[in-house]
Design a protein around this motif. Structure first.
Motif, PDB file in Angstrom:
ATOM      1  N   ASP A 140       0.011   4.283   3.665  1.00 14.57           N
ATOM      2  CA  ASP A 140       0.175   5.474   2.838  1.00 14.57           C
ATOM      3  C   ASP A 140      -1.147   5.825   2.154  1.00 14.57           C
ATOM      4  O   ASP A 140      -2.168   5.160   2.367  1.00 14.57           O
ATOM      5  CB  ASP A 140       1.306   5.291   1.818  1.00 14.57           C
ATOM      6  N   ASP A 141      -1.143   6.863   1.325  1.00 14.41           N
ATOM      7  CA  ASP A 141      -2.372   7.355   0.706  1.00 14.41           C
ATOM      8  C   ASP A 141      -3.047   6.333  -0.196  1.00 14.41           C
ATOM      9  O   ASP A 141      -4.237   6.440  -0.492  1.00 14.41           O
ATOM     10  CB  ASP A 141      -2.094   8.635  -0.104  1.00 14.41           C
ATOM     11  N   ASP A 142      -2.284   5.335  -0.649  1.00 11.57           N
ATOM     12  CA  ASP A 142      -2.851   4.289  -1.503  1.00 11.57           C
ATOM     13  C   ASP A 142      -3.383   3.103  -0.702  1.00 11.57           C
ATOM     14  O   ASP A 142      -3.873   2.133  -1.272  1.00 11.57           O
ATOM     15  CB  ASP A 142      -1.797   3.792  -2.503  1.00 11.57           C
ATOM     16  N   GLY A 143      -3.255   3.179   0.626  1.00  7.97           N
ATOM     17  CA  GLY A 143      -3.726   2.083   1.455  1.00  7.97           C
ATOM     18  C   GLY A 143      -2.724   0.969   1.630  1.00  7.97           C
ATOM     19  O   GLY A 143      -3.057  -0.105   2.148  1.00  7.97           O
ATOM     20  N   THR A 144      -1.471   1.209   1.223  1.00  8.35           N
ATOM     21  CA  THR A 144      -0.421   0.197   1.368  1.00  8.35           C
ATOM     22  C   THR A 144       0.215   0.307   2.755  1.00  8.35           C
ATOM     23  O   THR A 144       0.524   1.415   3.219  1.00  8.35           O
ATOM     24  CB  THR A 144       0.672   0.392   0.297  1.00  8.35           C
TER      25      THR A 144
END
Length: 437
Positions: free
Chosen positions: A37-41
């Protein structure tokens, strides 16, 4: 964890992401994660096995390059990592060229595409021979001005005995009996005869772009513009004249000479010369300069605030400006702008990519509404500071009446302004106390 300049997170694969692969290959390389996702998760991706086969095939078939494809697992979730290497040759997707600049992907067209293809071929725009020009298109006065400056700087002594042709050859601006583009930009009698918009446009505005009061346009080669633009700024646009002779001199209450000079030089050395003219906007409370041309590969807006490698768009032009003593060749131009403003006790200048170019803005007033908002002040506090600027001081009672708040709130807001070094409290205590800038 936010996306970096050369990292992209995608939750699923779409063939449109081949454009991102192309953009990374044409720039400094990068990584694309499918299933983050956008947070790198890691959120996982379906059909990992199929994608591990199809993605490399699509990259090779449509782009003609090879990327490293890996899987990364966390618990029961798996994502795909695509490592794109930078390529020395231009890479296209269905005849279109994409490029990663900062954190965005752009399609290269027109002048940007021409510059890109030249660069990949080991050439730069200023290094190309101008077939339509001859040595007669070079101005003697401009050559003499450069020789004088170069001998003064000590970076190219004993040049006065050279002919125009010999000097240009020494500067790598003349080849096989023909003049290069850089020579015309630096020393041409009329560069606009060959290229559009070799000019600086200066406009005087009120507080915003809608309030244009008057304007001037100065055309000519770089050696002329470096003389004439400062003269025009002094004579018509700046409220307080400054000497452009001593480059390190600081003018209190006005813009630092070093900053304005460096802004102009940066714009000339790094601009796209087949694009729009350089634009200088002088407002009541700030001055800005814009040149067309994105930041060099690997540099972003934050990089310019610290030591960075010099990557001029026009290296031959930059080298001549260095030999003349106009610039350093160490990538210190933006640092000079920032440090000279700091020494003059002005707000930190703003340097950003804007409308396909780079915009540098100096602010005259540390306590303008624009600057106060950057400090994180509330609307009440901003209103109070503007009141002090107009009236010289403010009391606790005036603050609470101005903002219709309690005495406790007024005291807390004013104390916060003191802690942020915006206001200071008077030496008088009790009923006669007040606050001032």
């Amino acid at each position: 964890m936010a996306e970096a300049q050369n990292i992209e997170y995608k939750q699923s694969w779409h063939d449109d992401y081949l454009k991102w692969v192309c953009g990374f290959a044409n720039a400094i390389g990068g990584k694309i994660y499918i299933g983050k996702d956008d947070d790198g998760t890691i959120v996982g991706v379906d059909n990992v096995k199929n994608l591990m086969e199809s993605i490399p095939q699509k990259i090779q078939n449509h782009l003609g390059i090879v990327c490293d494809i890996n899987t990364i697992s966390e618990g029961n979730k798996t994502c795909i990592e695509i490592i794109v290497h930078p390529y020395a040759v231009p890479v296209s997707l269905r005849g279109r060229y994409y490029y990663r600049t900062g954190s965005t992907k752009i399609e290269l067209t027109g002048n940007n595409l021409n510059d890109f293809l030249l660069r990949k071929a080991g050439k730069t725009w200023d290094d190309v021979i101008e077939e339509a020009a001859t040595i007669d298109d070079i101005e003697d006065l401009s050559i003499k001005r450069f020789i004088s400056d170069a001998e003064t700087s000590g970076r190219m002594p004993a040049s006065h005995d050279l002919s125009n042709q010999e000097l240009l050859e020494k500067l790598r601006l003349y080849q096989d009996g023909k003049v290069k583009r850089g020579a015309l930009i630096l020393f041409g009698k009329d560069p606009n005869k060959f290229y559009p918009n070799v000019a600086v446009q200066i406009g005087k505005f009120g507080n915003d772009d809608a309030d244009l009061q008057f304007q001037e346009q100065i055309e000519g080669n770089i050696t002329w513009l470096l003389v004439e633009v400062p003269r025009m700024l002094n004579n018509k646009f700046l409220t307080k004249k400054i000497s452009f002779e001593g480059l390190q001199r600081i003018e209190k209450g006005e813009y630092p000479v070093a900053a304005i000079r460096e802004m102009l030089l940066n714009a000339m050395v790094h601009r796209t010369y087949m694009g729009a003219k350089i634009q200088i906007r002088v407002y009541d409370n700030k001055i800005s300069i814009w040149n067309e041309g994105t930041l060099p590969e690997g540099l972003d807006e934050e990089s310019l605030k610290k030591h960075h490698v010099s990557k001029p768009r026009n290296p031959l032009i930059a080298d001549v400006c260095f030999k003349a003593g106009y610039i350093d060749s160490w990538g210190r131009g933006t640092l000079k702008i920032i440090n000279s403003c700091k020494e003059a006790e002005l707000p930190e200048p703003e340097i950003k990519e804007f409308n396909g170019g780079v915009l540098v803005t100096l602010y005259k007033d540390t306590l303008s509404e624009e600057q106060l908002k950057k400090l994180g002040l509330s609307e009440r506090q901003i209103k109070a500071v503007l009141y002090v600027k107009e009236n010289g001081k403010i009391t606790n009672k005036e603050y609470l009446e101005l903002n219709d708040v309690s005495r406790i709130t007024a005291t807390r807001d004013l104390q916060d302004l003191v802690e942020k070094s915006v206001l200071k409290s008077s030496s008088i205590k009790g009923a006669g106390s007040y606050y001032e800038i």
